[in-house]
Design a protein around this motif. Structure first.
Motif, PDB file in Angstrom:
ATOM      1  N   LYS A 120      -0.901   4.192  25.795  1.00 50.99           N
ATOM      2  CA  LYS A 120      -2.005   3.691  26.637  1.00 50.99           C
ATOM      3  C   LYS A 120      -3.287   4.472  26.345  1.00 50.99           C
ATOM      4  N   ILE A 121      -4.341   3.732  25.991  1.00 52.56           N
ATOM      5  CA  ILE A 121      -5.653   4.351  25.766  1.00 52.56           C
ATOM      6  C   ILE A 121      -6.628   3.756  26.778  1.00 52.56           C
ATOM      7  N   HIS A 122      -7.259   4.596  27.585  1.00 53.66           N
ATOM      8  CA  HIS A 122      -8.191   4.103  28.604  1.00 53.66           C
ATOM      9  C   HIS A 122      -9.636   4.180  28.133  1.00 53.66           C
ATOM     10  N   ASP A 123      -9.927   5.157  27.292  1.00 59.85           N
ATOM     11  CA  ASP A 123     -11.320   5.330  26.862  1.00 59.85           C
ATOM     12  C   ASP A 123     -11.371   5.714  25.387  1.00 59.85           C
ATOM     13  N   TRP A 124     -11.552   4.712  24.546  1.00 60.33           N
ATOM     14  CA  TRP A 124     -11.590   4.963  23.102  1.00 60.33           C
ATOM     15  C   TRP A 124     -12.754   5.874  22.715  1.00 60.33           C
ATOM     16  N   ASP A 125     -13.829   5.824  23.486  1.00 60.42           N
ATOM     17  CA  ASP A 125     -15.002   6.633  23.136  1.00 60.42           C
ATOM     18  C   ASP A 125     -14.762   8.121  23.309  1.00 60.42           C
ATOM     19  N   ALA A 126     -13.666   8.456  24.008  1.00 58.40           N
ATOM     20  CA  ALA A 126     -13.385   9.883  24.201  1.00 58.40           C
ATOM     21  C   ALA A 126     -13.005  10.546  22.871  1.00 58.40           C
ATOM     22  N   TRP A 127     -12.700   9.737  21.855  1.00 60.56           N
ATOM     23  CA  TRP A 127     -12.368  10.338  20.556  1.00 60.56           C
ATOM     24  C   TRP A 127     -13.587  10.352  19.654  1.00 60.56           C
ATOM     25  N   GLU A 128     -13.927  11.537  19.253  1.00 59.46           N
ATOM     26  CA  GLU A 128     -15.119  11.716  18.432  1.00 59.46           C
ATOM     27  C   GLU A 128     -14.692  12.477  17.185  1.00 59.46           C
ATOM     28  N   ASP A 129     -15.062  11.971  16.008  1.00 58.21           N
ATOM     29  CA  ASP A 129     -14.724  12.654  14.761  1.00 58.21           C
ATOM     30  C   ASP A 129     -15.531  13.946  14.660  1.00 58.21           C
ATOM     31  N   PHE A 146      -0.036   3.979  15.950  1.00 55.74           N
ATOM     32  CA  PHE A 146       0.019   5.307  16.585  1.00 55.74           C
ATOM     33  C   PHE A 146       1.153   6.143  16.018  1.00 55.74           C
ATOM     34  N   GLU A 147       2.297   5.510  15.773  1.00 52.74           N
ATOM     35  CA  GLU A 147       3.382   6.281  15.156  1.00 52.74           C
ATOM     36  C   GLU A 147       2.987   6.696  13.742  1.00 52.74           C
ATOM     37  N   PHE A 148       2.308   5.818  13.029  1.00 50.49           N
ATOM     38  CA  PHE A 148       1.874   6.169  11.668  1.00 50.49           C
ATOM     39  C   PHE A 148       1.029   7.441  11.688  1.00 50.49           C
ATOM     40  N   MET A 155      -4.351  11.196  22.196  1.00 51.87           N
ATOM     41  CA  MET A 155      -3.301  10.348  22.781  1.00 51.87           C
ATOM     42  C   MET A 155      -2.691  11.036  24.005  1.00 51.87           C
ATOM     43  N   LEU A 156      -2.464  12.341  23.886  1.00 48.92           N
ATOM     44  CA  LEU A 156      -1.831  13.062  24.986  1.00 48.92           C
ATOM     45  C   LEU A 156      -2.741  13.105  26.217  1.00 48.92           C
ATOM     46  N   GLU A 157      -4.044  13.211  25.961  1.00 45.88           N
ATOM     47  CA  GLU A 157      -4.985  13.310  27.084  1.00 45.88           C
ATOM     48  C   GLU A 157      -5.221  11.967  27.764  1.00 45.88           C
ATOM     49  N   GLN A 158      -5.030  10.882  27.034  1.00 40.98           N
ATOM     50  CA  GLN A 158      -5.343   9.573  27.592  1.00 40.98           C
ATOM     51  C   GLN A 158      -4.409   9.127  28.708  1.00 40.98           C
ATOM     52  N   ASP A 159      -3.139   9.443  28.613  1.00 34.92           N
ATOM     53  CA  ASP A 159      -2.217   8.993  29.658  1.00 34.92           C
ATOM     54  C   ASP A 159      -0.934   9.818  29.601  1.00 34.92           C
ATOM     55  N   GLU A 160      -0.484  10.228  30.738  1.00 37.24           N
ATOM     56  CA  GLU A 160       0.727  11.052  30.791  1.00 37.24           C
ATOM     57  C   GLU A 160       1.955  10.308  30.260  1.00 37.24           C
ATOM     58  N   ALA A 161       1.921   8.992  30.423  1.00 27.80           N
ATOM     59  CA  ALA A 161       3.057   8.194  29.951  1.00 27.80           C
ATOM     60  C   ALA A 161       3.188   8.245  28.432  1.00 27.80           C
ATOM     61  N   ASN A 162       2.140   8.687  27.747  1.00 26.15           N
ATOM     62  CA  ASN A 162       2.210   8.776  26.285  1.00 26.15           C
ATOM     63  C   ASN A 162       3.057   9.965  25.819  1.00 26.15           C
ATOM     64  N   VAL A 163       3.196  10.968  26.680  1.00 28.61           N
ATOM     65  CA  VAL A 163       3.824  12.225  26.239  1.00 28.61           C
ATOM     66  C   VAL A 163       5.250  12.038  25.696  1.00 28.61           C
ATOM     67  N   PRO A 164       6.158  11.382  26.460  1.00 24.58           N
ATOM     68  CA  PRO A 164       7.523  11.266  25.912  1.00 24.58           C
ATOM     69  C   PRO A 164       7.593  10.436  24.629  1.00 24.58           C
ATOM     70  N   ILE A 165       6.734   9.445  24.494  1.00 29.67           N
ATOM     71  CA  ILE A 165       6.739   8.630  23.266  1.00 29.67           C
ATOM     72  C   ILE A 165       6.342   9.515  22.081  1.00 29.67           C
ATOM     73  N   ILE A 166       5.299  10.288  22.280  1.00 26.37           N
ATOM     74  CA  ILE A 166       4.812  11.139  21.188  1.00 26.37           C
ATOM     75  C   ILE A 166       5.818  12.237  20.856  1.00 26.37           C
ATOM     76  N   GLN A 167       6.456  12.774  21.895  1.00 26.93           N
ATOM     77  CA  GLN A 167       7.481  13.800  21.626  1.00 26.93           C
ATOM     78  C   GLN A 167       8.603  13.237  20.752  1.00 26.93           C
ATOM     79  N   LYS A 168       9.013  12.007  21.041  1.00 26.16           N
ATOM     80  CA  LYS A 168      10.076  11.395  20.247  1.00 26.16           C
ATOM     81  C   LYS A 168       9.634  11.231  18.788  1.00 26.16           C
TER      82      LYS A 168
END
Ligand SMILES: [Fe+2]
Ligand SMILES: [Fe+2]
Lengths: 119, 511
Positions: free
Chosen positions: B48-57, B193-195, B252-265
């Motif tokens: 889940k991404i709520h604010d794409w603009d939060a990512w800045e290169d 995202f997995e890529f 990804m981790l900052e955008q939503d707590e629900a992302n954490v277990p997916i990313i850990q896997k």
């Protein structure tokens, strides 16, 4: 668990029995002899007698090892797919419950590899 | 005639403004088609991404800056390659055995650069946020350049040495190259995202120091100045890629707590996939470099155990822990390279590079670097093989090995707590058996069995009749490998013969 996918995701296994032209793949591993780096994969007809593998097939696989000539089959202990196993030598692989992609590991008492170090 | 009033002088945009136009200026809410149709792959993985603009290169690279900078670097690189060729730079390497590390790199790694190009071009199209999209597109161009410049750098060696003539073809067919190939195809066939977790984070950020540093320092230590120069020219790109890897994970981790277990896997999966792939590097470091940099065990300690500790300490505030089975990798560090070299020694008759037994001096180095394992488990094996070879009976395993369904490496790895017993793991899925080299590989299978039941396992493919024939010669022809020159031991190879002739000439004709 299932795959994360954009749609229906169902495929047949690439290594299903019917793809091997009448053979089944059976893996054999001589324990404590890691000069042979991994178990061997052999395509064998399920009707082949177990004894034939010992007399006609395995020697060509393992006879480069200096201990091979000292293997005595009546003392060997076997595991088939994680369970202890006693082969019926004159029965076929299929009758011995050896199926497609079965794994046979065998231990040869007294023979523990070069220098006794499992090589 | 009326004089035209002079155009108002255009103010030059600052770098920051130009970057803003390139990114935010190119990202908008679509109206002709709904956003989820334009970006169909961003939601199905569950991230889940709520604010794409939060990512800045953090590099805020614009196209013109990119072009100018990369062109400058490549001019320098090609000048070095040119002079390397003119001065017969290949004569200055430590020993012709070194070239086998390049053969492994060119057939195993350079094609991955090209796959990375395709992977990043794909995700660079499919992210909603313009920031990550541009960063991925830039990386896609980097990776294409890497593939190209590596091929150009190493093509000089192809004029003299065997096994370098058809890397792209070999990558798709040769048995051990299915290991890197399937690794990357696994990543490219995952969602975007997995890529990124797989390649940008687990590979580029966590493990890349164990791939590039050994190959590039190996080149430097062994007098291969062309490859060293390639390494330098890719370095600034790598720094950018590593930053992208870490930033995207944190985003990804900052955008939503629900992302954490997916990313850990995914971190668990891709750590283990990457670590298994690095088995090839371990044997390169301990066996293939005539002049060693450091041992695999030392590299693992420095680049994973120490650097990884700091990284995962930092990520723990998001609820991320160290990858599963990292402790197994650490247990294996004293045997990994010896087991992998044994596998390749067994099957060199089917490989596009040579293997050999270490000299007495090299065995002394191995004993010193691996005091608890080398003399106990591997020296007796190697001495036996050396003797067999001296008797004219060089050991080649005549039977094809069992492979791990996940990593596709021959099942030559031992139990985490017992270096004398092969680690066998298996699982049943829909009435069929599958075999794995480790708990790590078994877990990956069990999380997505539908994916791995399609593994193209080279040994089974040969037995199914899909690889040119049943004899080694037929299969090698299908691999585009030249039987009798590319394969077999280094001892007695045409590479060795040529090298020794050059050395003899050098001795009689000192410059
Ligand atoms: Fe790259
Ligand atoms: Fe594996």
């Amino acid at each position: 668990m299932t795959v994360t996918a954009i749609g229906r995701y169902e495929f047949k296994s690439r290594d299903r029995l019917e793809n091997f032209h009448g053979n089944q793949v059976v893996y054999w591993h001589w324990e404590e002899h890691l000069m042979y780096c991994a178990a061997l994969a052999l395509p064998l007809p399920p009707s082949m007698p177990f004894r034939t593998v010992l007399t006609d097939i395995l020697p060509g696989c393992y006879n480069l090892h200096p201990e091979w000539s000292r293997v005595e089959w009546d003392t060997v202990t076997w595991m088939l797919d994680q369970r202890p196993f006693k082969p019926v030598l004159d029965a076929s692989l299929a009758a011995n419950n050896i199926g497609h992609k079965s794994l046979l590991r065998f231990w040869t008492p007294g023979l523990h590899g070069i220098g006794g170090c499992a090589t | 005639m009326n004089a035209m009033p002079p155009l108002p002088k255009q103010r030059k945009l600052s770098l920051k403004e130009r970057y803003a136009h390139l990114t935010r200026g190119l990202g908008w809410e679509t109206t002709y088609q709904p956003m989820d149709k334009v970006f169909p792959y961003v939601s199905y993985e569950g991230i889940k991404i709520h604010d794409w603009d939060a990512w800045e290169d953090p590099f805020r690279l614009t196209m013109d800056a990119y072009w100018k900078y990369q062109a400058e670097k490549e001019r320098k690189l090609y000048a070095v390659i040119e002079s390397f060729a003119q001065n017969n730079g290949h004569l200055n390497i430590t020993d012709a055995r070194y070239v086998n590390a390049l053969k492994l790199f060119l057939t195993g790694v350079s094609p991955l650069e090209y796959s990375a190009h395709r992977g990043y071009a794909h995700v660079g199209r499919h992210f909603v946020g313009a920031g990550p999209r541009i960063a991925c597109q830039m990386q896609a161009i980097d990776e294409l350049r890497h593939a190209q410049t590596q091929i150009h750098t190493m093509s000089h060696y192809n004029k003299f040495f065997d096994g370098l003539h058809d890397p792209r073809h070999m990558h798709d067919r040769v048995w051990y190259l299915s290991v890197p190939k399937s690794f990357f195809e696994d990543a490219c066939s995952a969602g975007p995202f997995e890529f990124l977790t797989a390649i940008s984070f687990s590979f580029e950020y966590v493990l890349t120091n164990l791939l590039f540093v050994p190959f590039m320092s190996g080149a430097a230590y062994n007098g291969d100045m062309a490859t060293v120069t390639f390494g330098f020219s890719a370095q600034s790109d790598e720094a950018r890629h590593m930053t992208l890897g870490l930033e995207i994970i944190k985003f990804m981790l900052e955008q939503d707590e629900a992302n954490v277990p997916i990313i850990q896997k995914w971190i668990d999966k891709w750590f283990w996939r990457g670590y298994r792939l690095l088995g090839l590097v371990s044997m390169m470091m301990d066996y293939m470099l005539p002049k060693r940099i450091m041992s695999w065990a030392e590299a693992w300690e420095m680049y994973f155990e120490q650097a990884g500790d700091a990284l995962f300490e930092d990520l723990s505030r998001y609820g991320i822990r160290k990858p599963k089975y990292h402790e197994v990798a650490s247990k294996e560090k004293h045997r990994l390279s010896h087991e992998v070299w044994s596998i390749f020694y067994n099957y060199t008759h089917a490989a596009a590079f040579h293997t050999w037994m270490p000299t007495e001096e090299e065995m002394t180095w191995l004993s010193a670097k691996y005091p608890d394992t080398f003399d106990k488990y591997y020296r007796p094996r190697f001495e036996c093989w050396t003797e067999m070879q001296a008797e004219g009976k060089r050991f080649y395993n005549p039977t094809l090995p069992q492979l791990c369904v996940t990593c596709q490496i021959p099942m030559g790895f031992t139990e985490p707590d017992d270096p004398t017993t092969i680690c066998f793991r298996s699982a049943d899925y829909k009435g069929e058996r599958y075999h794995f080299c480790s708990d790590g590989c078994k877990d990956i299978f069990q999380n997505e069995p539908e994916k791995y039941i399609q593994s193209w396992l080279p040994v089974h493919q040969i037995y199914q009749g899909n690889c040119g024939g049943a004899e080694v010669k037929d299969v090698l022809a299908w691999y585009h490998l030249n039987f009798g020159t590319d394969n077999f031991d280094y001892e007695g190879s045409p590479d060795q013969k040529l090298w020794e002739e050059w050395q003899a000439q050098k001795a009689t004709n000192p410059v």
